[in-house]
Design an enzyme around this catalytic site. Structure first.
Site, mmCIF file in Angstrom:
data_model
loop_
_atom_site.group_PDB
_atom_site.id
_atom_site.type_symbol
_atom_site.label_atom_id
_atom_site.label_comp_id
_atom_site.label_asym_id
_atom_site.label_seq_id
_atom_site.Cartn_x
_atom_site.Cartn_y
_atom_site.Cartn_z
ATOM 1 N N TYR A 101 0.843 -1.194 0.000
ATOM 2 C CA TYR A 101 0.000 0.000 0.000
ATOM 3 C C TYR A 101 0.881 1.248 0.000
ATOM 4 O O TYR A 101 0.600 2.218 -0.701
ATOM 5 C CB TYR A 101 -0.910 0.014 1.232
ATOM 6 C CG TYR A 101 -1.897 -1.125 1.253
ATOM 7 C CD1 TYR A 101 -3.049 -1.072 0.491
ATOM 8 C CD2 TYR A 101 -1.666 -2.254 2.028
ATOM 9 C CE1 TYR A 101 -3.967 -2.112 0.500
ATOM 10 C CE2 TYR A 101 -2.565 -3.304 2.043
ATOM 11 C CZ TYR A 101 -3.714 -3.233 1.280
ATOM 12 O OH TYR A 101 -4.595 -4.271 1.286
ATOM 13 N N ASN A 128 -12.695 -2.321 -4.096
ATOM 14 C CA ASN A 128 -12.572 -2.761 -5.488
ATOM 15 C C ASN A 128 -13.754 -3.668 -5.846
ATOM 16 O O ASN A 128 -13.896 -4.740 -5.282
ATOM 17 C CB ASN A 128 -11.252 -3.518 -5.664
ATOM 18 C CG ASN A 128 -11.110 -4.176 -7.012
ATOM 19 O OD1 ASN A 128 -11.821 -3.859 -7.967
ATOM 20 N ND2 ASN A 128 -10.189 -5.111 -7.101
ATOM 21 N N CYS A 136 -6.370 -6.591 -6.673
ATOM 22 C CA CYS A 136 -6.138 -6.073 -5.319
ATOM 23 C C CYS A 136 -5.521 -7.134 -4.413
ATOM 24 O O CYS A 136 -4.916 -6.800 -3.395
ATOM 25 C CB CYS A 136 -7.420 -5.511 -4.730
ATOM 26 S SG CYS A 136 -8.786 -6.667 -4.674
ATOM 27 N N HIS A 137 -5.620 -8.405 -4.789
ATOM 28 C CA HIS A 137 -5.016 -9.469 -3.982
ATOM 29 C C HIS A 137 -3.493 -9.410 -4.023
ATOM 30 O O HIS A 137 -2.833 -10.026 -3.194
ATOM 31 C CB HIS A 137 -5.514 -10.848 -4.452
ATOM 32 C CG HIS A 137 -5.176 -11.179 -5.859
ATOM 33 N ND1 HIS A 137 -5.887 -10.659 -6.928
ATOM 34 C CD2 HIS A 137 -4.209 -11.970 -6.384
ATOM 35 C CE1 HIS A 137 -5.368 -11.122 -8.056
ATOM 36 N NE2 HIS A 137 -4.353 -11.921 -7.753
ATOM 37 N N GLU A 163 -0.746 -17.981 -8.176
ATOM 38 C CA GLU A 163 0.081 -17.205 -9.101
ATOM 39 C C GLU A 163 1.577 -17.455 -8.905
ATOM 40 O O GLU A 163 2.400 -16.821 -9.560
ATOM 41 C CB GLU A 163 -0.220 -15.714 -8.951
ATOM 42 C CG GLU A 163 -1.620 -15.350 -9.411
ATOM 43 C CD GLU A 163 -1.904 -13.861 -9.390
ATOM 44 O OE1 GLU A 163 -0.961 -13.045 -9.225
ATOM 45 O OE2 GLU A 163 -3.079 -13.492 -9.550
#
Length: 187
Positions: A101, A128, A136-137, A163
Site C-alpha cells: 500500500y 474494489n 487487489c489481492h 500465481e
C-alpha cells in the site's frame, strides 16, 4: 442508463459472479465476497452478453495459468475518481508480483507533489468491485503483512499461491488490541 447483466462462472475457487453493462464489466465477486446488491437487483441474467462472455473467457485463461491482464477487458468499476485512479494503478501490478500500500501511495503522490497515505490507498483497494481482474489481492502491507482482502486472508493467500507467490514470506497481521470494527481493507 445502460442495461445490466450478470452471469455466474464456476471456478476452482467456487462460484464467481460477474456483472456488466452493455460496454464493460462493472463487478466481479469471488466466493465469500458480498456483491453490490443494488446493482444486482437491476441486472438480468444473460450468460451470452458479449462483455460477460469476454469476462468468462478471461477467467478461463487465468485459471489455466495463461496470465491474462486487466487491459484485455473493458472495465468500468463504479466509484469516485480517487478510487478509480487507485484501481487503474492496481491493473499495472504484474501476475505473481506483490506491491505494498505504501509503495502505491508514494508513487501516486509524486505527480501532484502532495502526500497520499497508505491507508487511503487501502480504503480504495478494499472497495474494489472487480476482484481478481483488478488485482487487489497482489497488494500487501508493510513487512509482508497479509492484509487487505475483502474475501478474507485465506482466499488472498490461495490466489497468491496460485500465481506462484511464495506465501511463506507473508504473515497474517498482528492484532492491534481491541477494536470494535476492522476497516474493510483489513477484513
Amino acid at each position: 442508463m445502460l442495461a445490466l447483466y450478470y452471469t455466474r462462472y464456476e471456478s476452482p475457487l467456487g462460484e464467481i459472479l460477474l456483472l456488466a453493462n452493455e460496454q464493460a464489466l462493472t463487478g466481479v465477486w469471488l466466493p465469500g465476497q458480498q456483491p453490490d446488491t443494488g446493482q444486482l437487483a437491476q441486472a438480468v441474467k444473460q450468460d451470452r452478453a458479449p462483455v460477460l462472455v469476454q469476462g468468462c473467457a478471461w477467467l478461463d485463461r487465468y485459471f489455466c495459468g495463461r496470465r491474462p491482464t486487466p487491459q484485455e477487458l473493458p472495465l468500468d468499476p463504479p466509484g469516485s475518481d480517487f478510487r478509480r485512479r487507485v484501481w487503474k494503478r492496481l491493473c499495472r501490478i504484474p501476475y505473481g508480483h506483490l506491491e505494498t500500500y505504501g509503495q502505491i501511495a508514494r508513487e501516486m503522490s509524486e505527480p501532484g507533489g502532495g502526500k497520499m497515505s497508505a491507508q487511503a490507498v487501502g480504503g480504495a483497494v478494499g472497495h474494489n468491485p472487480i476482484s481478481l481482474i483488478i488485482p487487489c489481492h497482489r497488494v500487501v502491507g508493510a513487512q509482508g503483512n497479509l492484509v487487505g482482502y475483502n474475501g478474507g486472508l485465506a482466499l488472498k493467500r490461495r490466489l497468491l499461491k496460485y500465481e506462484g507467490v511464495d506465501v511463506r514470506q507473508l504473515h497474517d497481521p498482528k492484532p492491534r488490541g481491541p477494536s470494535p470494527k476492522a476497516s474493510r481493507h483489513e477484513q
